[in-house]
Scaffold this active site. Structure first.
Site, PDB file in Angstrom:
ATOM      1  N   HIS A 176       0.814  -1.220   0.000  1.00  0.00           N
ATOM      2  CA  HIS A 176       0.000   0.000   0.000  1.00  0.00           C
ATOM      3  C   HIS A 176       0.850   1.273   0.000  1.00  0.00           C
ATOM      4  O   HIS A 176       0.335   2.355  -0.304  1.00  0.00           O
ATOM      5  CB  HIS A 176      -0.977   0.013   1.187  1.00  0.00           C
ATOM      6  CG  HIS A 176      -0.349   0.216   2.517  1.00  0.00           C
ATOM      7  ND1 HIS A 176      -0.057  -0.820   3.379  1.00  0.00           N
ATOM      8  CD2 HIS A 176       0.057   1.342   3.164  1.00  0.00           C
ATOM      9  CE1 HIS A 176       0.468  -0.337   4.490  1.00  0.00           C
ATOM     10  NE2 HIS A 176       0.549   0.976   4.379  1.00  0.00           N
ATOM     11  N   ASP A 182       0.089  -7.673   1.145  1.00  0.00           N
ATOM     12  CA  ASP A 182       0.443  -6.263   1.363  1.00  0.00           C
ATOM     13  C   ASP A 182       1.961  -6.086   1.438  1.00  0.00           C
ATOM     14  O   ASP A 182       2.471  -5.314   2.247  1.00  0.00           O
ATOM     15  CB  ASP A 182      -0.213  -5.702   2.624  1.00  0.00           C
ATOM     16  CG  ASP A 182      -0.116  -4.179   2.690  1.00  0.00           C
ATOM     17  OD1 ASP A 182      -0.020  -3.546   1.626  1.00  0.00           O
ATOM     18  OD2 ASP A 182      -0.102  -3.627   3.805  1.00  0.00           O
ATOM     19  N   SER A 192       4.833   2.233   8.090  1.00  0.00           N
ATOM     20  CA  SER A 192       4.480   1.101   7.228  1.00  0.00           C
ATOM     21  C   SER A 192       5.661   0.696   6.359  1.00  0.00           C
ATOM     22  O   SER A 192       6.261   1.526   5.673  1.00  0.00           O
ATOM     23  CB  SER A 192       3.296   1.467   6.338  1.00  0.00           C
ATOM     24  OG  SER A 192       2.122   1.634   7.094  1.00  0.00           O
TER      25      SER A 192
END
Length: 485
Positions: free
Chosen positions: A128, A158, A233
């Site tokens: 993402h 992901d 992230s």
């Protein structure tokens, strides 16, 4: 005169002994020497103990944690006033004709973190973070910046793999065995929260095998209370040996900040995706060819289990590895290669991270007796050509992309147990299909009671639009009918 810690500790011991003797208490006997919790809290007895720090670990790992900058160009048409259709207004204001105006190009950017996992500059991050990116740059903690190529994108986990466009060697971090983690282990999270620069936070492993997080198709996460915030992230979660145990990927927060509940993708999954990138840039997962279901408390009681655990085989498909190995409906799978299986999510994680060409051992209960079934790990077959088509004709499907279903396509898009028919693989935002409510992974079963078997057949059917459209759409195992005029 400055006293050392050792001299101070010796003096405290003598003061304590003198006090005991003053109250008539002599030396302790053998049965009195059992340590209490208070006895185990020791004063540091050397400068080295006083200066205990995570700094050596951070010094080794920090150069391998990078900032990831992703950007993409978006073209939009700016709506203008209908008055500009008049030639007078166009000449006066210098505006083009037409109500949609001139297309404008805008650059969207995102910021995250990544981890260098090889000397040659291979970087692993979250999918993402770089989704739909046209350009990707990585910045090292010494402020050097490099362009990077996208090697692999895997939305289901992901995760994404990048390659720095520069000759190494680069500082990198090694993978740890994430299966050896235990609740309570100390971990460090390193990343770039809120874009403020590289930051290190410390915590413990709060839980393992967390499911129902809703981030990836494989719900199996390490939970930690190390502060993780937006921008972390793709960053590193490392253990006390300086090895990578997870990729930070999500937080549980109502405010947008860290609430002490963060989630990381286990290193075992990250290593699997990195290996796929090194072997050709495509993730190939083994195909079982069976449908599993969770064991509820009622099912556990019926099977005389002490607690709900494992997964039940609900269906076995013809021509599948499960069928060839002898797996049967109602078999209870409690472990994969010796690793306990608690629910369908943990089963999917354990099986999906196995390599093609190997064999996997299932621990199975059948009729109350335990046995081992060996499964041959092979890719899902493409039984029919996928024949991808973009539908542009006027119909409820305008703006959608459809594919013929096969075990291979079902495995790629995460459509469990459906191997025939036509599936929607993409829906353009703002299109007719989007407004109608069609979504990715929807299976088109019938139009006006006529079965849809292939993409070619679907394209032929929509060329002669009826007055009323009755669509039978399968979503999440249920068929719903949509009626449109």
């Amino acid at each position: 005169m400055r006293r050392t810690h050792a001299a101070l500790l010796t003096r405290l011991k003598w003061i304590g002994l003198a006090g005991l003797l003053a109250f008539g208490i002599g030396p302790a006997t053998a049965q009195d020497t059992q340590p209490t919790p208070a006895d185990l809290r020791l004063v540091p007895q050397s400068d080295a103990q006083v200066k205990l720090s995570f700094a050596p670990i951070v010094k080794d790992v920090a150069p391998a944690v990078v900032n990831v900058y992703a950007s993409r160009k978006v073209v939009r048409r700016q709506r203008v006033s209908p008055f500009f259709d008049d030639p007078f207004f166009r000449r006066f204001f210098g505006q083009p004709g037409g109500n949609m105006g001139r297309p404008q190009e805008r650059v969207q950017s995102s910021l995250g973190s990544g981890v260098i996992i090889s000397e040659s500059g291979t970087v692993i991050t979250n999918h993402h973070v770089i989704k739909d990116a046209d350009e990707v740059r990585v910045a090292l903690n010494d402020r050097r910046e490099f362009d990077a190529d996208i090697v692999l994108l895997d939305e289901r986990t992901d995760l994404a793999v990048l390659q720095i466009r520069e000759d190494g060697p680069f500082e990198h971090v090694a993978f740890a065995d994430s299966d050896s983690l235990a609740v309570g282990d100390i971990v460090l999270a390193i990343g770039n929260p809120f874009g403020v620069g590289q930051t290190v936070t410390q915590g413990i492993v709060s839980a393992l095998a967390r499911t129902q997080v809703g981030v990836t198709d494989y719900q199996f996460f390490i939970q930690t209370d190390a502060a993780i915030n937006p921008g972390n992230s793709g960053g590193a979660l490392v253990d006390m040996t300086g090895k990578l145990v997870g990729i930070n990927t999500a937080i549980f927060s109502r405010s947008g900040g860290s609430n002490g509940i963060g989630f990381a993708i286990p290193a075992h999954m990250a290593r699997f995706v990195a290996s796929a990138a090194a072997q050709g840039g495509k993730v190939q997962r083994p195909w079982l060819g069976a449908t599993v279901q969770a064991v509820t408390a009622e099912i556990a009681e019926a099977l005389s289990l002490d607690r709900p655990r494992g997964v039940l085989i609900a269906a076995v498909h013809e021509g599948s590895p499960a069928k060839a190995a002898g797996l049967a409906v109602s078999d209870l799978v409690v472990a994969v290669d010796g690793k306990e299986v608690l629910d369908p999510d943990s089963f999917g994680y354990r099986f999906a991270t196995k390599m093609i060409g190997e064999r996997s051992e299932f621990t199975v209960y059948r009729g109350g007796r335990q046995q081992t079934i060996s499964i041959n790990l092979q890719p899902a077959p493409e039984t029919v050509p996928r024949d991808t088509r973009e539908l542009t004709d006027y119909s409820p499907f305008e703006g959608s992309t459809v594919m013929n279903l096969s075990p291979a396509v079902s495995e790629e898009i995460g459509l469990e147990g459906v191997f025939e028919g036509v599936v929607i693989s993409d829906v353009a935002r703002g299109s007719t299909a989007d407004r109608v409510g069609l979504r990715e992974r929807d299976v088109i079963r019938a139009i006006n009671d006529r079965a849809v078997e292939t993409t070619r057949m679907l394209e032929t059917m929509i060329r002669t639009p009826p007055r009323v459209w009755r669509l039978d759409i399968e979503r999440d195992g249920r068929i719903s009918q949509i009626i449109l005029r």
